[in-house]
Design a protein around this motif. Structure first.
Motif, PDB file in Angstrom:
ATOM      1  N   MET A   1       0.853  -1.202   0.000  1.00  0.00           N
ATOM      2  CA  MET A   1       0.000   0.000   0.000  1.00  0.00           C
ATOM      3  C   MET A   1       0.886   1.249   0.000  1.00  0.00           C
ATOM      4  N   SER A   2       0.514   2.209  -0.795  1.00  0.00           N
ATOM      5  CA  SER A   2       1.345   3.405  -0.910  1.00  0.00           C
ATOM      6  C   SER A   2       1.113   4.344   0.267  1.00  0.00           C
ATOM      7  N   PHE A   3       2.024   5.258   0.439  1.00  0.00           N
ATOM      8  CA  PHE A   3       1.933   6.200   1.550  1.00  0.00           C
ATOM      9  C   PHE A   3       0.611   6.960   1.557  1.00  0.00           C
ATOM     10  N   THR A   4       0.231   7.481   0.391  1.00  0.00           N
ATOM     11  CA  THR A   4      -1.001   8.280   0.388  1.00  0.00           C
ATOM     12  C   THR A   4      -2.220   7.450   0.774  1.00  0.00           C
ATOM     13  N   THR A   5      -2.288   6.204   0.281  1.00  0.00           N
ATOM     14  CA  THR A   5      -3.453   5.394   0.654  1.00  0.00           C
ATOM     15  C   THR A   5      -3.375   4.972   2.112  1.00  0.00           C
ATOM     16  N   THR A   6      -2.148   4.752   2.605  1.00  0.00           N
ATOM     17  CA  THR A   6      -1.974   4.440   4.020  1.00  0.00           C
ATOM     18  C   THR A   6      -2.502   5.584   4.880  1.00  0.00           C
ATOM     19  N   ILE A   7      -2.138   6.790   4.474  1.00  0.00           N
ATOM     20  CA  ILE A   7      -2.531   7.957   5.252  1.00  0.00           C
ATOM     21  C   ILE A   7      -4.037   8.189   5.162  1.00  0.00           C
ATOM     22  N   GLN A   8      -4.556   7.975   3.961  1.00  0.00           N
ATOM     23  CA  GLN A   8      -5.995   8.097   3.780  1.00  0.00           C
ATOM     24  C   GLN A   8      -6.731   7.132   4.712  1.00  0.00           C
ATOM     25  N   ALA A   9      -6.245   5.902   4.731  1.00  0.00           N
ATOM     26  CA  ALA A   9      -6.882   4.887   5.571  1.00  0.00           C
ATOM     27  C   ALA A   9      -6.777   5.256   7.045  1.00  0.00           C
TER      28      ALA A   9
END
Length: 598
Positions: free
Chosen positions: A1-9
């Motif tokens: 999982m990419s950083f942006t999706t990690t942060i979104q989650a």
RNA sequence: GGCCCCGUAGCUCAGUGGAUAGAGCAACAGCCUUCUAAGCUGUGGGUCACACGUUCGAAUCGUGUCGGGGUCACCA
């Protein structure tokens, strides 16, 4: 999982805990933080303020605190400016990324997609050589195919060769009339150029005959029909359709010459196909479904026997499908071939790389398939691209105002040689190495130049100005790669342990450029997905240029081989290796090779 | 005329709902006893074609206007 999706989650999880409400990634955005602000990633709060009845500061504080608490190993802090919640990522989390297997990150093929896709491109006529327009088409098609593969698709590269029709007969007639038995071998000419020369000769002769007739008082349109050479050509087309042996023999001989020439060019360009369709095999395919369409009432027949479809209900015109004499037109063959492709290859998608002048044609094709109830109608995708024009206007092969593909490649390779010699680098290489290098650089410059622009934009090519080797170019990126490899060679010479294998300490404090590079490298997989979704290689070109640029800044600021400490050295070797890996991979998606030295 | 695409710095182009619109080229000023100067750093350069609208917020979305291109073949 990419950083942006990690942060979104992470943000969604925290929001749901705070507000007892369901959130999705559509409710707010996560962006990279602008360089003038502190932080790495930004959650934009504005859209959440009204529904949650919160002030930016309150929401920011609550959310910031909770995200930090729940992800203590990942974030080091936050700040709120207006409605922007800026989060800072811990150095350790970035360093951890470098410890992963490089191949996982670069070629993870997380299999975003398992689709079967055909990409059809190039699709030349066999009466003349390839030109600059084909180059844009070929590079685009090849690159899109590679990009789709990188997301996990099974891709078939295909080409439909337009090997029959009146234009081919023109070259054939001119050869019969003027060649005296000359061949590519006897004249030491590349086959496709050889045949193309007779196509030009035909047009010269034809023009001559027409004006001769006009001088004798024949009306122009009449003269264009009655010119003897044109009549012969028409007759030859009929003979071809009837399979007259001499004509068929000449036809396959001349096409053979053209294919030899094309193969040579494709090979040099690094382009290839999994499947080649020949129009001479497929041009009758469409006739079957005409009967089907008639019986279904989708098509209708006119008094003269011609068959039509009315598309006015979807804003298109009435379209002819079969001439009164029963012969098929272009679109009829197209439909036949579409059907064959989907059935034979069980495709989920068929992408046609064709110029934007055919947007209407492709729309009509799709619509007819839909009206015939063909299940794949919506899986036909036209990747249209803008025409390449010259500063002097459009390219017209009949008038000789084309930039020939082979000539342009020669010129680019020559330019690469000139630059290399001017920089005095020749002495470091053997003859063979230089030859390879010039090809790599010349083609790299050309491919990058044609792919860095959004496909749908038309572009103007100025033959007077050669394609650049500085700035936003292929050689710039290639140079960055070669420098990294040079560093790594030096590190290896310094010997002792292989640094890329040794562990990095998580405690290492990162410099801004080190952080920037790691964060940028992390984005690569997202960039591939975006390029795949948009069928747009320019996304990759822009990314890899920016990456090279960032590395060059890093390069001048920090030394790898002579780093201030062993730990720093290890860290930077990891960064360098990963940058090189991503550059090589991204360039490969553009069809561009990278040199170990330059 | 109908439909489609494009219009961002002198030039070529990024950016397609978020903070003070970014690159490259060109111009100017610097940086090679230090991992390759095909490089790096800095300066200047913009009513995002125009107008109105939607929105807390528009280069980005909508409508209209202007300018450029494409297409509307019994050509392929």
């Amino acid at each position: 999982m990419s950083f942006t999706t990690t942060i979104q989650a992470a943000a969604i999880e925290s929001l749901e805990e705070l507000y007892d409400h369901q959130f999705s990634d559509k409710d707010f955005q996560v962006n990279e933080t602008k360089p003038e602000f502190e932080g790495d990633y930004t959650i934009v709060l504005f859209s959440l303020l009204k529904p949650l009845k919160e002030s930016p500061d309150n929401l920011g504080k609550k959310l910031g605190n909770l995200i930090l608490k729940k992800n203590a190993s990942f974030f080091s802090g936050y700040n709120i400016i207006k409605g922007f919640l800026n989060l800072s990522v811990k150095d350790g989390a970035l360093v951890a990324l470098l410890q992963k297997n490089y191949n996982d990150i670069c070629f993870g093929k997380k299999a975003l997609s398992h689709k079967k896709v055909m990409v059809e491109y190039s699709s030349p006529n066999t009466n003349k050589p390839l030109h600059l327009g084909h180059l844009r088409n070929i590079f685009l098609g090849w690159s899109v195919a590679e990009i789709l593969k990188a997301t996990g698709c099974t891709v078939y590269k295909s080409s439909i060769v337009n090997d029959r029709g009146i234009h081919i007969c023109k070259s054939m007639i001119a050869w019969e009339e003027f060649a005296n038995g000359a061949t590519p071998a006897s004249t030491h000419t590349k086959g496709d150029h050889f045949v193309g020369d007779y196509y030009v000769k035909f047009n010269d002769e034809y023009k001559e005959e027409v004006s001769e007739l006009v001088r004798n008082g024949v009306e122009k349109t009449r003269a264009e029909k009655d010119a003897p050479i044109m009549k012969k050509t028409q007759q030859m087309l009929l003979d071809w359709e009837n399979g007259k042996p001499e004509v068929m023999e000449l036809w396959s001989k001349m096409n053979g010459w053209v294919y030899e020439g094309f193969d040579e060019t494709y090979k040099r360009l690094g382009s290839d196909f999994d499947k080649t369709f020949y129009e001479s095999n497929t041009y009758l395919l469409g006739k079957d479904f005409v009967q089907e369409g008639l019986s279904k009432g989708t098509f209708h027949k006119k008094e003269d026997g011609s068959v039509w479809i009315d598309l006015s209900d979807v804003g298109l015109d009435e379209k002819l499908l079969l001439r009164g004499d029963g012969t098929s037109v272009y679109i009829t063959q197209d439909i036949g071939l579409v059907k064959q492709k989907f059935e034979e290859y069980k495709l989920d998608k068929s992408i046609y790389v064709i110029g934007d002048e055919q947007i209407h044609h492709m729309k009509v094709l799709k619509e007819i398939c839909r009206k015939l109830g063909m299940p794949f109608a919506d899986k036909i995708i036209h990747l249209s691209y803008g025409m390449v024009e010259l500063t002097t206007g459009k390219m017209k092969s009949r008038e000789g105002t084309v930039v020939d593909a082979d000539d342009l490649v020669d010129e680019m390779v020559e330019t690469a040689k000139k630059h290399t010699e001017e920089l005095g680098k020749v002495k470091d290489f053997t003859e063979d190495e230089l030859k390879d290098l010039y090809e790599t650089l010349g083609l790299g410059a050309m491919k990058f130049y044609l792919l860095r622009v959004d496909p749908k934009k038309r572009m103007v090519f100025n033959p007077e100005e050669s394609i650049d080797f500085h700035g936003f170019t292929g050689p710039f990126v290639q140079y960055t790669y070669a420098r990294i490899k040079s560093i790594l060679r030096k590190v290896e010479e310094q010997g002792a342990s292989d640094n890329s294998q040794s562990k990095i300490t998580n405690e290492e404090k990162l410099f801004p450029l080190e952080r920037e590079l790691i964060i940028f490298l992390e984005k690569y997989l997202n960039v591939i997905s975006q390029a795949a979704e948009e069928l747009n290689p320019s996304v990759i070109a822009n990314y890899v240029f920016h990456l090279a640029k960032t590395f060059n800044s890093f390069y001048t600021e920090h030394s790898v081989a002579n780093a201030e400490s062993e730990e720093k050295k290890t860290l930077r070797v990891h960064i360098a290796v990963m940058t090189a890996t991503v550059i090589k991979s991204a360039m490969q998606l553009l069809g561009i090779k990278v040199p170990e030295r330059m």
